[in-house]
Design a protein around this motif. Structure first.
Motif, PDB file in Angstrom:
ATOM      1  N   PRO A   1      -8.117  -1.293  -5.252  1.00 48.06           N
ATOM      2  CA  PRO A   1      -6.893  -0.623  -5.708  1.00 48.06           C
ATOM      3  C   PRO A   1      -5.929  -0.346  -4.548  1.00 48.06           C
ATOM      4  CG  PRO A   1      -8.837   0.392  -6.693  1.00 48.06           C
ATOM      5  CD  PRO A   1      -9.334  -0.566  -5.650  1.00 48.06           C
ATOM      6  N   ASN A   2      -4.645  -0.603  -4.807  1.00 46.10           N
ATOM      7  CA  ASN A   2      -3.561  -0.325  -3.850  1.00 46.10           C
ATOM      8  C   ASN A   2      -3.670  -1.139  -2.562  1.00 46.10           C
ATOM      9  OD1 ASN A   2      -2.476   1.673  -5.578  1.00 46.10           O
ATOM     10  ND2 ASN A   2      -3.992   3.123  -4.804  1.00 46.10           N
ATOM     11  N   ARG A   3      -4.460  -2.187  -2.596  1.00 47.16           N
ATOM     12  CA  ARG A   3      -4.575  -3.068  -1.429  1.00 47.16           C
ATOM     13  C   ARG A   3      -4.404  -4.512  -1.908  1.00 47.16           C
ATOM     14  NH1 ARG A   3      -6.383  -2.467   3.764  1.00 47.16           N
ATOM     15  NH2 ARG A   3      -7.335  -4.289   4.777  1.00 47.16           N
TER      16      ARG A   3
ATOM     17  N   ALA B   1       0.805  -1.222   0.000  1.00 46.47           N
ATOM     18  CA  ALA B   1       0.000   0.000   0.000  1.00 46.47           C
ATOM     19  C   ALA B   1       0.836   1.269   0.000  1.00 46.47           C
ATOM     20  CB  ALA B   1      -0.933   0.002   1.215  1.00 46.47           C
TER      21      ALA B   1
ATOM     22  N   ARG C   1       3.105  -3.239  -7.964  1.00 50.85           N
ATOM     23  CA  ARG C   1       1.817  -3.830  -8.329  1.00 50.85           C
ATOM     24  C   ARG C   1       1.855  -5.349  -8.204  1.00 50.85           C
ATOM     25  NH1 ARG C   1      -1.677  -1.244 -11.557  1.00 50.85           N
ATOM     26  NH2 ARG C   1      -3.104  -2.841 -10.766  1.00 50.85           N
TER      27      ARG C   1
ATOM     28  N   ASN D   1       5.071   1.731  -4.989  1.00 55.39           N
ATOM     29  CA  ASN D   1       4.470   1.690  -6.323  1.00 55.39           C
ATOM     30  C   ASN D   1       4.318   0.263  -6.847  1.00 55.39           C
ATOM     31  OD1 ASN D   1       4.262   4.512  -6.623  1.00 55.39           O
ATOM     32  ND2 ASN D   1       6.419   4.641  -7.191  1.00 55.39           N
TER      33      ASN D   1
ATOM     34  N   ASP E   1      -3.602  -6.305  -6.939  1.00 53.10           N
ATOM     35  CA  ASP E   1      -4.707  -5.613  -6.262  1.00 53.10           C
ATOM     36  C   ASP E   1      -5.975  -5.617  -7.109  1.00 53.10           C
ATOM     37  OD1 ASP E   1      -3.666  -4.011  -8.225  1.00 53.10           O
ATOM     38  OD2 ASP E   1      -3.621  -2.177  -7.021  1.00 53.10           O
TER      39      ASP E   1
END
Length: 365
Positions: free
Chosen positions: A126-128, A102, A107, A105, A122
């Protein structure tokens, strides 16, 4: 060496050495660093590409470290958290990955014990980081269908957008395949009930459940075996070559030299899943010397032959499994005289890895 060859070579190394690896640090040095360098293609000694013990402050937690961060153009792209190869992976092991995902950057997050690599992204939020991996690489049983996606994460072919776009399908297809595999190994009550009610008209009592649990498991294994046999018959014309006599002795037994001329192949063979598993082990070992397509098999009534270039003058090994209480691995010397080595389990084949590689080197040209 081709990508698949490198992957098979590392898989062989893991199988040969994992019993000697007892700690997380040993796992990193023996298995995970070679994976990052030889498979993914990143320089583990270049801090601009690979940062060990990567540190980033996460909320109130300061100075936490994750085992490796892989960078491209100065940005973190892949995070790796490592565990000792002696244990199975659990999502609880990914707690640091979850937090780091989180605040960087990255992915792609990877949880590994050196043998199994679980890849997360994720998809759900998003971002988790997701709780379930979208791709699982098991070096003890490589799923060839995921190899092209794995190649997209290499330094040479890095294509993050393509990986992410395919991740959802990979996640669910992979999970379904693993679930089906588990049912074939040990059917659950729901699985047994599903098939029983389609072939049995009576009540699904406890006695019926117990009876059909065995029948469903047996039918599943036979179905898989039939599918394999059908494909082999189509590809090879159901051919093999003349069987050799097998000794029932539990010690290594020498036999006659194999014939130099092509032999007539058997027309009635029954290729078992156990033979195919043994073939895959021999192939994984031999692939450290030649490309995988050069390692082929021919089944016969009394043995299962593994050859280089589909040439019976280039025998690598024979599996003597058919109808025997004691199974043997047949290996050949320079004069092509076969010696049969008893096997307690398929894993014993790895003990003869050097002899298998030497046989391939004699013929490879």
């Amino acid at each position: 060496m081709e990508f698949s060859d490198r992957l098979n070579a590392l898989a062989t190394k893991v199988q040969n050495q994992k019993s000697a690896i007892q700690t997380e640090e040993a796992t990193k040095n023996a298995f995970i660093m070679p994976f990052i360098s030889s498979i993914l293609g990143y320089d583990v000694f270049n801090p601009l590409e690979v940062v060990p013990e990567f540190t980033a402050d996460v909320g109130l937690k300061k100075g936490e470290k994750i085992d490796y961060a892989i960078l491209r153009d100065g940005e973190v792209q892949i995070l790796l958290e490592c565990k000792a190869s002696v244990g199975n992976l659990k999502f609880e092991h990914a707690s640091q990955l979850f937090r780091y995902f989180a605040v960087t950057n990255a992915r792609i997050a990877v949880l590994t014990n050196g043998e199994v690599y679980q890849f997360f992204t994720d998809l759900d939020r998003p971002n988790r980081m997701d709780e379930k991996p979208f791709l699982v690489l098991d070096l003890s049983d490589i799923d060839e269908s995921i190899v092209p996606e794995l190649r997209k994460l290499t330094k040479e072919n890095f294509d993050l957008d393509s990986v992410i776009s395919a991740a959802e399908e990979l996640k669910y297809v992979g999970a379904i395949k693993r679930a089906i595999g588990e049912q074939f190994k040990e059917p659950t009550d729901d699985w047994v009930r599903f098939f029983t009610t389609r072939v049995y008209e009576g009540a699904f009592t406890q006695k019926v459940r117990e009876q059909f649990s065995t029948l469903v498991a047996k039918a599943g294994k036979q179905y898989l075996s039939d599918q394999v046999n059908d494909r082999l018959k189509t590809a090879l014309g159901a051919t093999g070559y003349t069987p050799a006599p097998v000794s029932e002795s539990a010690t290594a037994v020498a036999s006659e030299p194999i014939a130099e001329k092509d032999l007539d192949r058997d027309t009635e063979v029954d290729t078992t899943l156990e033979e195919l598993e043994g073939y895959q082990i021999v192939k994984a070992i031999a692939c450290s010397e030649v490309k995988p397509p050069r390692i082929v098999h021919r089944d016969a009534k009394s043995y299962f032959a593994i050859l280089l270039d589909d040439n019976n003058r280039k025998p690598i090994a024979r599996l003597h499994f058919n109808g025997l209480k004691q199974k043997y691995l047949g290996l050949f010397d320079d004069a092509k005289v076969e010696t049969k080595h008893p096997l307690e389990s398929l894993d014993d084949i790895y003990r003869h890895a050097n002899a298998i590689r030497e046989a391939v080197r004699r013929y490879r040209g």
